[in-house]
Design an enzyme around this catalytic site. Sequence first.
Site, PDB file in Angstrom:
ATOM      1  N   TYR A   1       0.614  -1.604   0.122  1.00  0.00           N
ATOM      2  CA  TYR A   1       0.173   0.121  -0.397  1.00  0.00           C
ATOM      3  C   TYR A   1       0.685   0.989   0.459  1.00  0.00           C
ATOM      4  O   TYR A   1       0.449   2.254   0.138  1.00  0.00           O
ATOM      5  CB  TYR A   1      -0.970  -0.064   0.988  1.00  0.00           C
ATOM      6  CG  TYR A   1      -1.895  -1.241   0.610  1.00  0.00           C
ATOM      7  CD1 TYR A   1      -2.598  -2.158   0.526  1.00  0.00           C
ATOM      8  CD2 TYR A   1      -3.728   0.083   0.708  1.00  0.00           C
ATOM      9  CE1 TYR A   1      -3.324  -3.388   0.388  1.00  0.00           C
ATOM     10  CE2 TYR A   1      -5.188  -1.149   1.060  1.00  0.00           C
ATOM     11  CZ  TYR A   1      -4.542  -2.121   0.541  1.00  0.00           C
ATOM     12  OH  TYR A   1      -5.607  -2.848  -0.339  1.00  0.00           O
TER      13      TYR A   1
ATOM     14  N   ASP B   1      -5.837   4.031  -0.026  1.00  0.00           N
ATOM     15  CA  ASP B   1      -6.093   4.178  -1.108  1.00  0.00           C
ATOM     16  C   ASP B   1      -7.643   4.840  -2.005  1.00  0.00           C
ATOM     17  O   ASP B   1      -8.344   4.394  -2.243  1.00  0.00           O
ATOM     18  CB  ASP B   1      -6.551   2.504  -1.711  1.00  0.00           C
ATOM     19  CG  ASP B   1      -6.983   2.128  -0.323  1.00  0.00           C
ATOM     20  OD1 ASP B   1      -7.559   2.443   0.943  1.00  0.00           O
ATOM     21  OD2 ASP B   1      -8.413   1.392  -0.976  1.00  0.00           O
TER      22      ASP B   1
ATOM     23  N   PRO C   1     -20.726   5.689   1.143  1.00  0.00           N
ATOM     24  CA  PRO C   1     -21.193   5.717  -0.910  1.00  0.00           C
ATOM     25  C   PRO C   1     -22.246   4.698  -1.424  1.00  0.00           C
ATOM     26  O   PRO C   1     -23.469   4.646  -2.592  1.00  0.00           O
ATOM     27  CB  PRO C   1     -20.159   5.974  -2.423  1.00  0.00           C
ATOM     28  CG  PRO C   1     -18.972   5.219  -1.131  1.00  0.00           C
ATOM     29  CD  PRO C   1     -18.762   5.365   0.161  1.00  0.00           C
TER      30      PRO C   1
ATOM     31  N   TYR D   1     -24.494   2.778   0.246  1.00  0.00           N
ATOM     32  CA  TYR D   1     -25.699   2.345   0.805  1.00  0.00           C
ATOM     33  C   TYR D   1     -26.981   3.044   1.143  1.00  0.00           C
ATOM     34  O   TYR D   1     -27.369   3.505   2.343  1.00  0.00           O
ATOM     35  CB  TYR D   1     -24.869   1.589   2.185  1.00  0.00           C
ATOM     36  CG  TYR D   1     -24.296   0.273   1.942  1.00  0.00           C
ATOM     37  CD1 TYR D   1     -24.454  -0.758   1.354  1.00  0.00           C
ATOM     38  CD2 TYR D   1     -22.828   0.406   1.765  1.00  0.00           C
ATOM     39  CE1 TYR D   1     -24.091  -1.624   1.376  1.00  0.00           C
ATOM     40  CE2 TYR D   1     -21.743  -0.896   1.820  1.00  0.00           C
ATOM     41  CZ  TYR D   1     -22.468  -1.664   1.563  1.00  0.00           C
ATOM     42  OH  TYR D   1     -21.617  -2.852   1.136  1.00  0.00           O
TER      43      TYR D   1
ATOM     44  N   GLU E   1     -14.848  -1.014  10.537  1.00  0.00           N
ATOM     45  CA  GLU E   1     -16.302  -0.262  10.003  1.00  0.00           C
ATOM     46  C   GLU E   1     -17.317  -1.320  10.543  1.00  0.00           C
ATOM     47  O   GLU E   1     -18.160  -0.419  11.078  1.00  0.00           O
ATOM     48  CB  GLU E   1     -16.051  -0.578   8.310  1.00  0.00           C
ATOM     49  CG  GLU E   1     -16.569  -0.017   7.833  1.00  0.00           C
ATOM     50  CD  GLU E   1     -17.520   0.083   6.010  1.00  0.00           C
ATOM     51  OE1 GLU E   1     -16.750   0.985   5.618  1.00  0.00           O
ATOM     52  OE2 GLU E   1     -17.276  -1.009   5.843  1.00  0.00           O
TER      53      GLU E   1
HETATM   54  N1  UDP Z   1      -4.101  -1.146   4.432  1.00  0.00           N
HETATM   55  C1  UDP Z   1      -2.447  -1.182   3.807  1.00  0.00           C
HETATM   56  N2  UDP Z   1      -1.714  -2.250   3.608  1.00  0.00           N
HETATM   57  C2  UDP Z   1      -2.698  -3.209   3.484  1.00  0.00           C
HETATM   58  C3  UDP Z   1      -4.554  -3.603   3.897  1.00  0.00           C
HETATM   59  C4  UDP Z   1      -4.336  -2.579   4.474  1.00  0.00           C
HETATM   60  O1  UDP Z   1      -1.668  -0.412   4.633  1.00  0.00           O
HETATM   61  O2  UDP Z   1      -2.363  -4.399   3.214  1.00  0.00           O
HETATM   62  C5  UDP Z   1      -4.511  -0.030   5.141  1.00  0.00           C
HETATM   63  C6  UDP Z   1      -4.222   1.218   3.563  1.00  0.00           C
HETATM   64  O3  UDP Z   1      -4.609   2.463   4.678  1.00  0.00           O
HETATM   65  C7  UDP Z   1      -5.973   1.110   3.239  1.00  0.00           C
HETATM   66  C8  UDP Z   1      -6.525   0.448   4.688  1.00  0.00           C
HETATM   67  O4  UDP Z   1      -5.758   0.426   5.659  1.00  0.00           O
HETATM   68  O5  UDP Z   1      -6.660   1.836   2.808  1.00  0.00           O
HETATM   69  C9  UDP Z   1      -7.592  -0.399   4.812  1.00  0.00           C
HETATM   70  O6  UDP Z   1      -7.646  -1.412   4.029  1.00  0.00           O
HETATM   71  P1  UDP Z   1      -7.847  -1.497   2.243  1.00  0.00           P
HETATM   72  O7  UDP Z   1      -8.532  -0.364   2.025  1.00  0.00           O
HETATM   73  O8  UDP Z   1      -7.774  -2.276   1.904  1.00  0.00           O
HETATM   74  O9  UDP Z   1      -9.785  -1.643   2.230  1.00  0.00           O
HETATM   75  P2  UDP Z   1     -11.106  -1.136   1.818  1.00  0.00           P
HETATM   76  O10 UDP Z   1     -11.303   0.280   1.579  1.00  0.00           O
HETATM   77  O11 UDP Z   1     -10.785  -2.036   0.057  1.00  0.00           O
HETATM   78  O12 UDP Z   1     -12.445  -2.313   2.251  1.00  0.00           O
HETATM   79 MN    MN Z   2      -9.228   1.683   1.139  1.00  0.00          MN
END
Ligand code: UDP
Ligand code: MN
Length: 296
Positions: free
Chosen positions: A69, A156, A177, A179, A246
Amino acid sequence: RSRVRNMVSPEKLLYKQPSVLVGRTDVVSVTPWLAPIVWEGTFDPVLVDNIYKPMNLTIATTVFAIGKYVRFLQDFLDTAEKHFMVGFNMRYYVFTDRPHDVPSVNLTRGRHLSVIQVPGSNRWQEISARRMEIIQTTIERQIRREADYIFCLDVDSKFHARWGPESLGRLVAVIHPGYYEQTRDRFPYERRPASTAYIPMDEGDYYYGGAMIGGFVEDVYTLTKVCQTRFEEDAGNSIEAAWQEESHLNRYLLYNKPSKVLSPEYLWQDFKAKTKEVKVIRFSGVIKNYADVRPN
Ligand code: UDP
Ligand code: MN
């Protein structure tokens, strides 16, 4: 940090007269507990900036970039510098297991970035869980002395338009966004009573996104502490909530109402087409190939 001062209207600032009768009618801009729901057109950005800027606030932003990430940091930080709390003192706290891969970003005046090394992990569920714990300990160690407000954001993602002090409040959450058009029984809350994140079918306000938590440092501290304790209690009972932190966040916010709610303008997803009520996308999750970025 000293308490945030009351709002003082700037003298001689010219702005459009507020109306009691004319405003957004296609969306609801206040919750049933009278917290604002922030949508484009419900606030005057110039007025809001002029109210908050003289307070000389410092905003903390925590962001985790563990494992692959780190590749999201460049765009996250570059776009934050363009759109996020522009003109405010900003302290970014980047948590990573790869400090050498943190890109160097040109920060504008009054903005700082610190890199804090944390362990990596083979399970993304665990990374997600540990965020609450690490935010909590970093607030204890430094953030509570260094900032007034805090935002905890997913890395991300990118900023696309203004995200300013209209988002500040004691406890701030964002409407997911995916639900906001659904009834509460369709929300992906944790539904097993054995979990401390349990929410029954006939309860729930909104489905809040886990990609953003914000507010006064002390209020976010309490939230992370409570969620962390419950997460561990569940783990002790071999249960992991449907959407990890969450789910715990949603449970916490049901019984500790946020004082301000951000509309999905503040948390969109790039794969989702813009809907008519969303006039501007301010922050959005990028499309990622899970197989490519997650450890497993
Ligand atoms: N994250 C990270 N490395 C990983 C998985 C998650 O740093 O291998 C952190 C990163 O900040 C990410 C957040 O945890 O934005 C939430 O995970 P992710 O974005 O994968 O969840 P989603 O938004 O897809 O539910
Ligand atoms: Mn994310």
